[in-house]
Design an enzyme around this catalytic site. Structure first.
Site, short mmCIF file in Angstrom:
data_model
loop_
_atom_site.label_atom_id
_atom_site.label_comp_id
_atom_site.label_asym_id
_atom_site.label_seq_id
_atom_site.Cartn_x
_atom_site.Cartn_y
_atom_site.Cartn_z
N ASP A 169 0.86 -1.17 0.00
CA ASP A 169 0.00 0.00 0.00
C ASP A 169 0.91 1.23 0.00
O ASP A 169 1.52 1.57 1.01
CB ASP A 169 -0.90 -0.01 1.23
CG ASP A 169 -1.85 1.18 1.26
OD1 ASP A 169 -1.72 2.08 0.41
OD2 ASP A 169 -2.73 1.21 2.14
N GLY A 193 -9.59 1.45 -13.86
CA GLY A 193 -9.76 2.48 -12.85
C GLY A 193 -10.55 3.67 -13.37
O GLY A 193 -11.37 4.24 -12.65
N TYR A 248 -5.04 16.43 -6.93
CA TYR A 248 -4.37 15.57 -7.91
C TYR A 248 -3.45 16.40 -8.81
O TYR A 248 -2.29 16.03 -9.05
CB TYR A 248 -5.42 14.84 -8.73
CG TYR A 248 -4.90 13.96 -9.83
CD1 TYR A 248 -4.37 12.69 -9.55
CD2 TYR A 248 -4.97 14.36 -11.17
CE1 TYR A 248 -3.91 11.87 -10.57
CE2 TYR A 248 -4.51 13.55 -12.19
CZ TYR A 248 -3.99 12.30 -11.89
OH TYR A 248 -3.53 11.49 -12.90
#
Length: 255
Positions: A60, A190, A153
């Site tokens: 992760d 995604g 982002y």
């Protein structure tokens, strides 16, 4: 079979279990590399490993320590890392006005801190061996500003461009080449999930998107993967510190 682009190279793809990262894993294996890759979803990663012969390491990358450790695991397994791809990404939506500190931190952790510390570890291995190497970051055209709903982002991807230039300059005399590919709208698993979750998209969203794009289609992961493998390979020559727009729209151009 002739010499392949990555014959004899040890490649680590962080964020390689799906989408563009998975396409890079497949392309690197095809071009002769020994490939490790990381991802969060064990089932998906193990299937790709079984299909390609690459080695999956569950990680992760929201914890920058795991990004650093991924490089250490590759070095431990194979004795070195020749090429690193930072492909992990988070695209959760949030504008300037509704992005929480927690969401901002998540974007910075995955989209900037993980590449920073993975790059640090890979460069340390290369410098320690006095060996050349290559690193490619998967950026975004949002680094040029981005839409309002991708504020954090866009900030993180702009930082990734800065990291690319800074690290490439710092280690050019070590023969370590570092580049970023700023990708545009790409057809991935995604992206499909994001369009449905955040934008209420139906099954025909790809066709609707393609109709608005100059080339009449979305970008494809395999195309990006071929370009990334070229940048990882010696065939790309002395190119370093480049932030390359892999997109069908031209930043700054106006009609």
């Amino acid at each position: 079979m002739g010499l392949r682009l990555l014959d004899g190279k040890v490649v680590l793809v962080n964020g390689g279990s799906q989408g563009v990262g998975a396409a890079i894993v497949r392309a690197a294996v095809r071009e002769g590399a020994t490939v490790d890759f990381t991802g969060r979803r064990a089932e998906v990663g193990e299937k790709l490993a079984a299909d390609t012969g690459a080695r999956f390491v569950r990680a992760d990358l929201s914890d920058p320590g795991r990004a650093r450790d991924s490089v250490a695991a590759t070095v431990e397994a194979h004795g070195r890392v020749d090429c690193l791809v930072n492909a992990a990404g988070l695209t959760s939506r949030g504008s300037l006005l509704d992005t929480t500190p927690e969401l901002f931190d998540q974007h910075i952790a995955i989209n900037l801190k993980a590449p920073f510390f993975a790059t640090r570890a890979a460069v340390a291995d290369m410098v320690g061996r006095a060996a050349p190497g290559t690193i490619v970051n998967i950026g975004s055209n949002c680094a040029h500003g981005g839409p309002p709903h991708l504020a954090a982002y866009s900030v993180a991807k702009a930082g990734l461009a800065g990291l690319t230039r800074n690290a490439a300059h710092a280690h050019r005399f070590d023969r370590i080449r570092i580049n970023t590919v700023n990708i545009g709208w790409t057809d991935t698993e995604g992206e499909d999930a994001t369009q449905r979750a955040f934008h209420g998209a139906g099954d025909d969203w790809r066709e609707q998107a393609a109709a608005r794009l100059p080339m009449g289609r979305l970008g494809q992961p395999d195309e990006i993967a071929d370009f990334v493998v070229f940048l990882l390979s010696d065939r790309s020559g002395v190119v370093t510190g480049s932030v390359i727009d892999w997109d069908q729209n031209v930043p700054g151009a106006l009609d």
